[in-house]
Design a protein around this motif. Structure first.
Motif, mmCIF file in Angstrom:
data_model
loop_
_atom_site.group_PDB
_atom_site.id
_atom_site.type_symbol
_atom_site.label_atom_id
_atom_site.label_comp_id
_atom_site.label_asym_id
_atom_site.label_seq_id
_atom_site.Cartn_x
_atom_site.Cartn_y
_atom_site.Cartn_z
ATOM 1 N N ALA A 91 90.719 10.125 64.279
ATOM 2 C CA ALA A 91 90.724 9.745 62.866
ATOM 3 C C ALA A 91 90.681 10.973 61.969
ATOM 4 N N GLY A 92 91.105 10.784 60.728
ATOM 5 C CA GLY A 92 91.037 11.845 59.738
ATOM 6 C C GLY A 92 91.456 11.328 58.375
ATOM 7 N N VAL A 93 91.377 12.198 57.380
ATOM 8 C CA VAL A 93 91.700 11.786 56.019
ATOM 9 C C VAL A 93 93.198 11.600 55.836
ATOM 10 N N VAL A 94 93.532 10.694 54.935
ATOM 11 C CA VAL A 94 94.918 10.479 54.536
ATOM 12 C C VAL A 94 95.228 11.542 53.483
ATOM 13 N N GLU A 95 96.207 12.368 53.776
ATOM 14 C CA GLU A 95 96.575 13.450 52.859
ATOM 15 C C GLU A 95 97.342 12.892 51.666
ATOM 16 N N ASP A 96 97.361 13.645 50.570
ATOM 17 C CA ASP A 96 98.115 13.238 49.381
ATOM 18 C C ASP A 96 99.576 13.010 49.746
ATOM 19 N N GLY A 97 100.128 11.884 49.303
ATOM 20 C CA GLY A 97 101.520 11.557 49.563
ATOM 21 C C GLY A 97 101.795 10.993 50.943
ATOM 22 N N GLU A 98 100.772 10.799 51.748
ATOM 23 C CA GLU A 98 100.908 10.306 53.114
ATOM 24 C C GLU A 98 100.440 8.863 53.182
ATOM 25 N N THR A 99 101.100 8.042 53.961
ATOM 26 C CA THR A 99 100.618 6.681 54.164
ATOM 27 C C THR A 99 99.483 6.702 55.179
ATOM 28 N N ALA A 100 98.663 5.676 55.155
ATOM 29 C CA ALA A 100 97.571 5.577 56.132
ATOM 30 C C ALA A 100 98.130 5.503 57.548
ATOM 31 N N GLU A 101 99.228 4.796 57.729
ATOM 32 C CA GLU A 101 99.834 4.679 59.062
ATOM 33 C C GLU A 101 100.316 6.034 59.573
ATOM 34 N N ALA A 102 100.971 6.799 58.710
ATOM 35 C CA ALA A 102 101.442 8.133 59.108
ATOM 36 C C ALA A 102 100.261 9.050 59.425
ATOM 37 N N ALA A 103 99.204 8.957 58.635
ATOM 38 C CA ALA A 103 98.017 9.775 58.883
ATOM 39 C C ALA A 103 97.385 9.407 60.218
ATOM 40 N N ALA A 104 97.325 8.121 60.527
ATOM 41 C CA ALA A 104 96.742 7.681 61.792
ATOM 42 C C ALA A 104 97.523 8.239 62.975
ATOM 43 N N ALA A 105 98.854 8.167 62.905
ATOM 44 C CA ALA A 105 99.694 8.700 63.984
ATOM 45 C C ALA A 105 99.516 10.216 64.113
ATOM 46 N N ARG A 106 99.500 10.920 62.984
ATOM 47 C CA ARG A 106 99.325 12.371 62.984
ATOM 48 C C ARG A 106 97.988 12.760 63.600
ATOM 49 N N GLU A 107 96.917 12.104 63.164
ATOM 50 C CA GLU A 107 95.587 12.427 63.674
ATOM 51 C C GLU A 107 95.474 12.144 65.168
ATOM 52 N N MET A 108 96.072 11.038 65.622
ATOM 53 C CA MET A 108 95.983 10.715 67.038
ATOM 54 C C MET A 108 96.665 11.797 67.881
ATOM 55 N N GLU A 109 97.845 12.226 67.454
ATOM 56 C CA GLU A 109 98.528 13.253 68.228
ATOM 57 C C GLU A 109 97.786 14.586 68.171
ATOM 58 N N GLU A 110 97.290 14.966 66.995
ATOM 59 C CA GLU A 110 96.555 16.223 66.861
ATOM 60 C C GLU A 110 95.291 16.244 67.712
ATOM 61 N N GLU A 111 94.581 15.120 67.756
ATOM 62 C CA GLU A 111 93.274 15.096 68.422
ATOM 63 C C GLU A 111 93.326 14.720 69.895
ATOM 64 N N THR A 112 94.404 14.044 70.335
ATOM 65 C CA THR A 112 94.459 13.598 71.729
ATOM 66 C C THR A 112 95.609 14.177 72.528
ATOM 67 N N GLY A 113 96.678 14.618 71.857
ATOM 68 C CA GLY A 113 97.883 15.038 72.576
ATOM 69 C C GLY A 113 98.779 13.868 72.935
ATOM 70 N N TRP A 114 98.491 12.691 72.380
ATOM 71 C CA TRP A 114 99.314 11.497 72.598
ATOM 72 C C TRP A 114 99.904 11.050 71.264
ATOM 73 N N ARG A 115 101.222 10.848 71.243
ATOM 74 C CA ARG A 115 101.892 10.314 70.054
ATOM 75 C C ARG A 115 102.010 8.802 70.244
ATOM 76 N N PRO A 116 101.440 8.027 69.322
ATOM 77 C CA PRO A 116 101.516 6.570 69.485
ATOM 78 C C PRO A 116 102.914 6.051 69.215
ATOM 79 N N GLY A 117 103.236 4.932 69.867
ATOM 80 C CA GLY A 117 104.467 4.216 69.555
ATOM 81 C C GLY A 117 104.280 3.494 68.230
ATOM 82 N N PRO A 118 105.092 2.482 67.968
ATOM 83 C CA PRO A 118 104.949 1.752 66.700
ATOM 84 C C PRO A 118 103.512 1.267 66.508
#
Length: 176
Positions: free
Chosen positions: A73-100
């Motif tokens: 988890a992490g903060v939603v950056e300016d101009g970013e959707t919550a969904e995009a932030a969730a995907a970004r944080e998951m990949e940054e913190e786990t090394g896994w990119r989520p599907g849809p």
């Protein structure tokens, strides 16, 4: 009974949050000062695999000096959707990119003090992209059987309220 926020003034501000002092009117007309923490939205995500295992992080929180399982988890950056932030944080913190991603739920973990809103997402697939970019975020990342979640929460192994709520919802959706 509804409390009314008459006005607020800022007493502290930084890039992550601000503390305001609110002049609040209670239903009986009594007025009081109430501190309010204004925060940016938070987004979190995980993957549930075919074996009904959920990808979690084991981490230490220095503020409460506690260890526990959490969603990435992490903060939603300016101009970013919550969904995009969730995907970004998951990949940054786990090394896994989520599907849809699917929206799981949104929660207000401390709404008596803060306006923080946490948006949780999940996916049924993920792609391993390597190690976590933010390895300092957790001691380890593991696939945990979803069937173990209620007992883990009961034992205090999932102290973060947003993670506990999300895992219980996933448990209900997948195994309920």
């Amino acid at each position: 009974m509804q409390w009314t926020n008459i006005s607020e003034r800022n007493v502290y501000k930084n890039p992550w949050f601000q503390v305001n002092l609110a002049d609040v009117a209670l239903p009986d007309g009594t007025r009081l000062d109430h501190y309010v923490i204004r925060q940016r939205a938070v987004a979190a995500a995980t993957v549930v695999n075919e074996a009904n295992e959920v990808l979690l992080l084991w981490r230490h929180r220095f503020i409460t000096d506690s260890w526990g399982w959490e969603l990435a988890a992490g903060v939603v950056e300016d101009g970013e959707t919550a969904e995009a932030a969730a995907a970004r944080e998951m990949e940054e913190e786990t090394g896994w990119r989520p599907g849809p991603l699917r929206h799981l739920l949104s929660v207000e973990p401390s709404n008596g003090l803060s306006d923080a809103r946490h948006h949780l997402y999940w996916s049924e697939e993920g792609i391993r992209t390597g190690g976590p970019q933010d390895a300092f975020e957790s001691s380890r990342r593991e696939w945990v059987p979803l069937k173990l979640v209620p007992d883990m929460i009961a034992r205090g192994e999932v102290p973060a309220s947003n993670t506990a709520a999300g895992l219980l919802m996933l448990h209900h959706l997948r195994l309920g």
